[in-house]
Design a protein around this motif. Sequence first.
Motif, short mmCIF file in Angstrom:
data_model
loop_
_atom_site.label_atom_id
_atom_site.label_comp_id
_atom_site.label_asym_id
_atom_site.label_seq_id
_atom_site.Cartn_x
_atom_site.Cartn_y
_atom_site.Cartn_z
N GLU A 111 6.02 -1.25 -3.19
CA GLU A 111 5.05 -0.04 -3.35
C GLU A 111 3.74 -0.47 -2.39
O GLU A 111 3.29 0.36 -1.89
CB GLU A 111 4.66 -0.47 -4.91
CG GLU A 111 3.59 0.58 -5.30
CD GLU A 111 4.10 2.18 -5.36
OE1 GLU A 111 5.22 2.28 -5.55
OE2 GLU A 111 3.09 3.10 -5.04
N ALA A 114 5.02 0.80 1.03
CA ALA A 114 5.11 2.40 0.95
C ALA A 114 3.36 2.93 0.90
O ALA A 114 3.02 3.85 1.80
CB ALA A 114 5.56 2.90 -0.36
N THR A 115 2.37 2.09 0.39
CA THR A 115 1.17 2.57 0.46
C THR A 115 0.40 2.41 1.61
O THR A 115 -0.13 3.32 2.05
CB THR A 115 0.22 1.74 -0.78
OG1 THR A 115 1.00 1.80 -1.98
CG2 THR A 115 -1.33 2.16 -0.94
N GLU A 117 2.23 2.37 4.33
CA GLU A 117 2.81 3.31 5.43
C GLU A 117 1.99 4.80 5.38
O GLU A 117 1.42 5.42 6.24
CB GLU A 117 4.08 3.46 5.23
CG GLU A 117 5.09 2.26 5.60
CD GLU A 117 5.04 1.74 7.10
OE1 GLU A 117 4.69 2.64 7.97
OE2 GLU A 117 4.96 0.47 7.35
N ARG A 118 1.66 5.03 4.03
CA ARG A 118 1.16 6.27 3.79
C ARG A 118 -0.25 6.49 4.37
O ARG A 118 -0.77 7.40 4.90
CB ARG A 118 0.89 6.39 2.25
CG ARG A 118 1.83 7.62 1.70
CD ARG A 118 1.57 7.94 0.29
NE ARG A 118 0.75 7.10 -0.65
CZ ARG A 118 1.70 6.16 -1.60
NH1 ARG A 118 3.03 6.68 -1.69
NH2 ARG A 118 1.33 5.33 -2.51
N LEU A 119 -1.03 5.23 4.31
CA LEU A 119 -2.36 5.29 4.93
C LEU A 119 -2.38 5.30 6.27
O LEU A 119 -3.10 5.98 6.95
CB LEU A 119 -3.17 3.79 4.26
CG LEU A 119 -3.40 3.67 2.65
CD1 LEU A 119 -3.87 2.41 2.30
CD2 LEU A 119 -4.78 4.78 2.65
N ASP A 121 -0.05 6.63 8.01
CA ASP A 121 0.34 7.95 8.30
C ASP A 121 -0.62 8.87 8.55
O ASP A 121 -0.69 9.79 9.39
CB ASP A 121 1.30 8.60 7.50
CG ASP A 121 2.91 7.81 7.54
OD1 ASP A 121 3.11 7.25 8.51
OD2 ASP A 121 3.75 8.15 6.48
N ALA A 122 -1.69 8.69 7.71
CA ALA A 122 -2.80 9.58 7.65
C ALA A 122 -3.56 9.35 8.95
O ALA A 122 -4.51 10.18 9.33
CB ALA A 122 -3.55 9.25 6.40
#
Length: 399
Positions: A111, A114-115, A117-119, A121-122
């Motif tokens: 988790e 994934a978090t 990577e999301r940050l 990606d932004a």
Amino acid sequence: MEKSTPPPPYSKDDGKALQDWFRVMRDERPVHQDPATGAWMVLRYADVVAASLDHATYSSELWRAYPAEWGKGDAWGEGRLTEMDPPKHRLLRAVIGKAFTNRTVAGLAPEIEATVERLLDATDGRTEIDVARDLADPLPVMVIAELIGLPFEDRELLRGWADRLLSFEVGDLAGEDLVKAIDAAGAELLAYLREHYRLRRAAPKDDLFSRLVTAEVEGERLTEETVVNLGKLLLIGGHATTACSLASLVFELLRHPDALTAVRQDADLIPAAIEESVRYRPAVVNSLRLTTRETELGDVTIPAGQFVSLSALSANHDERQFDAPERFDIHRQHNQHVGFGQGVHYCLGAPLARTEIRIALSALLRRFPVLERTDGPLQYYRNPSIAGLRSFPVAVGRG
Ligand code: HEM
């Protein structure tokens, strides 16, 4: 150098003036009373460790010294773990420790990945990112919300409360208005956690909050007050500390290109780099205690009922303990720093913090073959006990 007035902790020289002052004071007045606050400053590593291990003399129950009109409360009944001494502290810590195991932390790694990577990606398509605002600051609250079992969509709300409670940055407010704003943030966060406490009581889930709701100490359920305050402690204790530590590590790696190259080439060096950064720039610069009796520390007698400030920032740079302490050295041996505390209150979240920082740094290095300081201004936390960057612009390149 004027010895009774230290320079501001964070200044344009990256704290060098303060460390120079600490070095002189560690030699000449390693235990002394700060004329500004009345607290006794403890600056040498050995003294900080000795006081941290002697909880009978150096109590964490600071509320005992607060004026009656502040309402001292009952730290035990209210679950304020950091403000308790053994044996009650041990009982409550065991409960939360059971719910917060290495396995729980290891289970959170996917988790966290994934978090992160999301940050990141932004930030796609940008040539400059803010390591603090884009990554270090949002990450810990998301992770703690996941750990406790709070809804992902509430993360901005949680971060707002954690920020307001810790950063002392509430718009342009000051004095009484600032105190009111901080109190309001605390009350809102507690009301939110109470709501979740009731939901878990009605229908427990597989999360830390549910485990606390159903946990027992000596045959009795924890009270609502205890559970919500423990939730608050995790949110507040795990947010700015981790955010500052991650940003400080990147900051030091960019100042030390050899270390940056080394961790890029060998990811196994990252854990040692994290420890060195927590030694070099501890996010929690000092821990407060209250003397329960007259005591001797170094050659100094401290009366009973006095506040004592154990300086991790000075202890971690004590030349009696560390070779060339002013050097940021990721290959340092025997790095027994006190950046996560020492003794019975040793940081409960250290394994989680280390995991978050390792995953975030690895992703940052992998994504950006080029990472460089810019001329953009740095911003620091404005809190006497928390030190670190709130804004840290960095130029990035994908190679
Ligand atoms: C790099 C990040 C972190 C640093 C530098 C740090 C530092 C510290 C320090 C110095 C203490 C001891 C305070 C004292 O002795 O008075 C402490 C205690 C504590 N920390 Fe952390 N912390 C970090 C991350 C976290 C995280 C992620 C969590 C949880 C989500 C957490 C939860 C706690 C708790 C619950 C305590 C109180 C333990 C007790 O009183 O028994 N910390 N931390």
